[in-house]
Design an enzyme around this catalytic site. Structure first.
Site, PDB file in Angstrom:
ATOM      1  N   GLU A 169       0.892  -1.163   0.000  1.00  0.00           N
ATOM      2  CA  GLU A 169       0.000   0.000   0.000  1.00  0.00           C
ATOM      3  C   GLU A 169       0.928   1.210   0.000  1.00  0.00           C
ATOM      4  OE1 GLU A 169      -1.768   3.136   1.204  1.00  0.00           O
ATOM      5  OE2 GLU A 169      -2.096   2.075   3.089  1.00  0.00           O
TER       6      GLU A 169
ATOM      7  N   CYS B 257      -1.994   8.954   2.806  1.00  0.00           N
ATOM      8  CA  CYS B 257      -1.761   8.531   1.424  1.00  0.00           C
ATOM      9  C   CYS B 257      -2.995   8.815   0.584  1.00  0.00           C
ATOM     10  CB  CYS B 257      -1.330   7.067   1.345  1.00  0.00           C
ATOM     11  SG  CYS B 257      -2.400   5.999   2.240  1.00  0.00           S
TER      12      CYS B 257
HETATM   13  C1  UN1 Z   1      -2.953   5.891   4.924  1.00  0.00           C
HETATM   14  O1  UN1 Z   1      -2.869   7.102   4.749  1.00  0.00           O
HETATM   15  O2  UN1 Z   1      -1.947   5.148   4.815  1.00  0.00           O
HETATM   16  O3  UN1 Z   1      -8.819   6.447   4.020  1.00  0.00           O
HETATM   17  C2  UN1 Z   1      -4.209   5.200   5.330  1.00  0.00           C
HETATM   18  C3  UN1 Z   1      -8.152   7.025   4.884  1.00  0.00           C
HETATM   19  C4  UN1 Z   1      -7.791   6.289   6.154  1.00  0.00           C
HETATM   20  C5  UN1 Z   1      -6.605   5.411   5.949  1.00  0.00           C
HETATM   21  C6  UN1 Z   1      -5.418   6.102   5.353  1.00  0.00           C
HETATM   22  N1  UN1 Z   1      -8.923   5.476   6.557  1.00  0.00           N
HETATM   23  O4  UN1 Z   1      -7.791   8.196   4.759  1.00  0.00           O
END
Ligand code: UN1
Length: 506
Positions: free
Chosen positions: A257, A291
Site C-alpha cells: 500500500e 496517502c
Molecule cells: C494511509 O494514509 O496510509 O482512508 C491510510 C483514509 C484512512 C486510511 C489512510 N482510513 O484516509
C-alpha cells in the site's frame, strides 16, 4: 482516565535528548508540534530479531490449531481493550505524529472497527465447492493459515494500519511481526502491549510481536526472511518497489500500500458547499500526510474561480497549532525533512509557472520549534500542466487544474503514476456512473468516491490502489484472503479410476 503504563515497559527509555542517535541503540520519539523529545525506545538487534521470529513461528504452529471462532474471541477481547484505551492511545498518536486529537481518536476507532470486522470474519472464512467433471468425485477449496506475517508500517497511521493487518492475520490463524516507523515507536510499543497482553492472558503468547529497528538491520532481514510468507508494507513507492523486488526474489508474497496522488473532479452541477468542505478536509486534514490526501483539484473551467474562492476562506482561517488543543484543525508535519519537502515543492511550483493562491510558507507557531506549514493552494499555469503536481509531496499542497469535458477530467485524474484514491462531485447520475464506468474507462484508482472526499475510507471496503500504489488490498471485504493459503481438494468417494480431461490410462 486510563493510562497506558508505557513507562513500565522494559524497552521504554525516559532519559533521552532530541540528539540521541539510533547508533546508541535507542530511537527517540520527537513531538513534531514542539520539536522536543517525548521518550525513547530500545532498538532491536540481530539477536533479538532472531528470538522474536523464532517465538512467532512457534506461536504460529500452536495458534493455527485454535479454531477460528475461538481466535475471534481473542480479537474481540482486544477490541474491548482498545475501547478502554482509546483516549490515551489516541492522545499518544496525536503527540507522536501530530495529528489533531479527533483524528488520533479516529485512528484508534479504525482499529476497533477492524477488530469487530475480524470477529465476524472468524466465522466466515468461506471456501467454495464446485462440481467435479468426474462421477463420484467432490471438489472444494478451503482457506488455511499462512504463517507469521511481516507488517511494515509508515508514521502517518501508526496504529490503524497495523490494526488492519494484525487483526485479520490473527483470525486467519497467523501470528504477526510488526516493524513500525521509527518516527512513531511509542504508539507501536503501546499498541502491541495491549494486543500481546490480551492474547497472552487468554493463553496465546507471541501471537502479536514487535521489532523496532532500522531498515538496514531489521527491515532488510524481514523482507528476506523466508519464515515470513507475506510481507504487508505501507510506505513510499520507492520503498515498495524495493521491498517488492526482494520478496519476489524469494517467491514470497507482498501486500503493498504505497503512495497516492489523489484528485477530486468538480462538475459544474456539483453541490459546491459540500464539495468545498470535503476538499478542505481531504487536502489539509492530517496536514496533508495521508496517502489518501487530496493533492489535485480538477475543476470545470466555468466554476473554477468561484470554487477556489470558496476554499481560500477556510484555508486562511483554519487554526494551525498544537494538535491536542481544542479548535486546532491542522497540526505539524512530521519532521524538518518534511518541511524541506514542502518548501521545495512550493518553490518548484512557482518556477514551473504555478501561482500560489494562498499559503506557501512555513508557519511560526508560538515561536516554538514545531514543524508547521501553511495549507497551500497553487493554480497551475494556462498550459494546464505542472510537473511537480505529478509526484506526491507529503504536505498540504493542493494543485488546481481546470477542464472542459468530463472525459478530459477523467484522463487528468488517471494521468499520474499512482492509483490510490479519486473522487467526483456531481448531481448527475450520468457523470457519476461515467466516473465509475464498469468498462474500466472511468477512474483508474482503487478507491473512487462520489460526493465524498478522497480520504477517510471506512474499514468495510478493501483498501488500496493500482499502478505505483502497489496493487495490494487491506482492511475489509475479502482482503483477508491475502493472509491465508488456498487449498483446492478433490475427493474420489467412489471405487472407479477416472482421470480428468477424459484421459484413458489402462
Ligand atoms: C494511509 O494514509 O496510509 O482512508 C491510510 C483514509 C484512512 C486510511 C489512510 N482510513 O484516509
Amino acid at each position: 482516565m486510563q493510562t497506558l503504563g508505557l513507562c513500565d515497559d522494559a524497552r521504554f527509555v525516559a532519559d533521552v535528548t532530541a540528539e540521541t542517535s539510533t547508533d546508541s541503540g535507542v530511537v527517540v520519539s520527537i513531538n513534531p508540534a514542539t520539536g522536543l523529545p517525548i521518550a525513547g525506545v530500545t532498538l532491536d538487534d540481530e539477536a533479538s530479531y532472531e528470538k522474536t521470529l523464532a517465538r512467532s513461528r512457534e506461536a504460529f504452529l500452536r495458534w493455527r490449531k485454535v479454531p477460528a471462532p475461538q481466535r475471534g474471541l481473542v480479537v474481540r477481547a482486544m477490541g474491548e481493550e482498545l475501547r478502554r484505551f482509546k483516549n490515551p492511545l489516541g492522545t499518544l498518536v496525536s503527540l507522536e505524529v501530530g495529528k489533531i486529537l479527533s483524528e488520533g481518536l479516529g485512528e484508534v476507532q479504525e482499529t476497533i472497527d477492524i477488530a469487530d470486522f475480524a470477529v465476524g470474519l472468524s466465522r466466515q472464512q468461506y471456501g467454495l465447492t464446485m462440481p467435479s467433471e468426474r462421477p463420484e468425485h467432490a471438489m472444494k477449496e478451503q482457506w488455511l493459515p499462512l504463517g507469521p506475517i511481516g507488517i511494515i508500517t509508515a508514521f502517518n497511521f501508526p496504529n490503524a494500519v497495523w490494526g488492519w493487518n494484525a487483526m485479520l492475520a490473527a483470525v486467519c490463524g497467523d501470528t504477526s511481526v510488526w516493524k513500525p516507523s521509527l518516527l512513531a515507536p511509542l504508539t507501536a510499543l503501546a499498541s502491541n502491549r495491549i494486543a500481546d497482553r490480551v492474547a497472552t492472558e487468554m493463553g496465546h503468547p507471541d501471537v502479536f510481536s514487535l521489532v523496532i529497528g532500522t531498515d538496514a538491520l531489521i527491515g532488510e532481514r524481514m523482507i528476506a526472511d523466508r519464515r515470513l510468507p507475506l510481507i504487508s508494507a505501507t510506505g513510499s513507492c520507492r520503498m515498495g518497489r524495493y521491498v517488492g523486488s526482494v520478496v519476489a526474489g524469494r517467491l514470497g508474497r507482498c501486500l503493498l500500500e504505497l503512495g497516492g496522488n489523489n484528485a477530486v473532479i468538480i462538475e459544474p452541477d456539483a453541490d459546491l458547499d459540500l464539495a468545498a468542505k470535503s476538499t478542505v478536509f481531504g487536502s489539509v486534514g492530517t496536514c496533508g500526510q495521508r496517502c489518501t490526501t487530496t493533492r489535485r483539484l480538477i475543476v470545470h473551467e466555468s466554476i473554477a474561480d468561484e470554487f477556489v474562492a470558496k476554499l481560500v476562506g477556510p484555508y486562511q482561517s483554519v487554526k494551525i497549532g498544537d494538535p491536542v488543543q481544542a479548535g486546532v484543525l491542522v497540526g505539524p508535519l512530521i519532521n524538518s525533512a518534511a518541511v524541506d519537502g514542502f518548501v521545495s515543492a512550493v518553490a518548484q511550483a512557482r518556477e514551473q509557472g504555478g501561482e500560489v493562491v494562498t499559503g506557501g510558507n512555513v508557519a511560526e507557531i508560538d515561536g516554538g520549534k514545531g514543524y508547521f506549514v501553511e495549507p497551500t493552494i497553487v493554480r497551475v499555469p494556462a498550459s494546464n500542466t505542472l510537473a511537480i503536481a505529478m509526484s506526491e509531496t507529503f504536505a498540504p499542497i493542493l494543485y488546481v487544474f481546470t477542464y472542459k469535458t468530463l472525459d478530459e477530467a477523467i484522463a487528468m485524474n488517471n494521468a499520474v503514476d499512482q492509483g490510490l484514491s479519486s473522487a467526483i462531485f456531481t448531481s448527475s447520475v450520468r457523470s457519476a456512473e461515467r466516473f465509475l464506468s464498469p468498462s474500466g474507462t472511468g477512474s483508474d484508482c482503487g478507491l473512487a468516491y462520489v460526493n465524498c472526499g478522497t480520504s477517510g475510507a471506512e474499514i468495510g471496503g478493501a483498501f488500496g490502489g493500482e499502478k505505483d500504489t502497489g496493487g495490494g488490498r487491506e482492511s475489509g471485504s475479502d482482503a483477508w484472503k491475502a493472509y491465508m493459503r488456498r487449498q483446492t481438494s478433490t475427493t474420489n468417494f467412489g471405487t472407479q479410476f477416472n482421470l480428468a480431461q477424459g484421459i484413458r490410462f489402462e
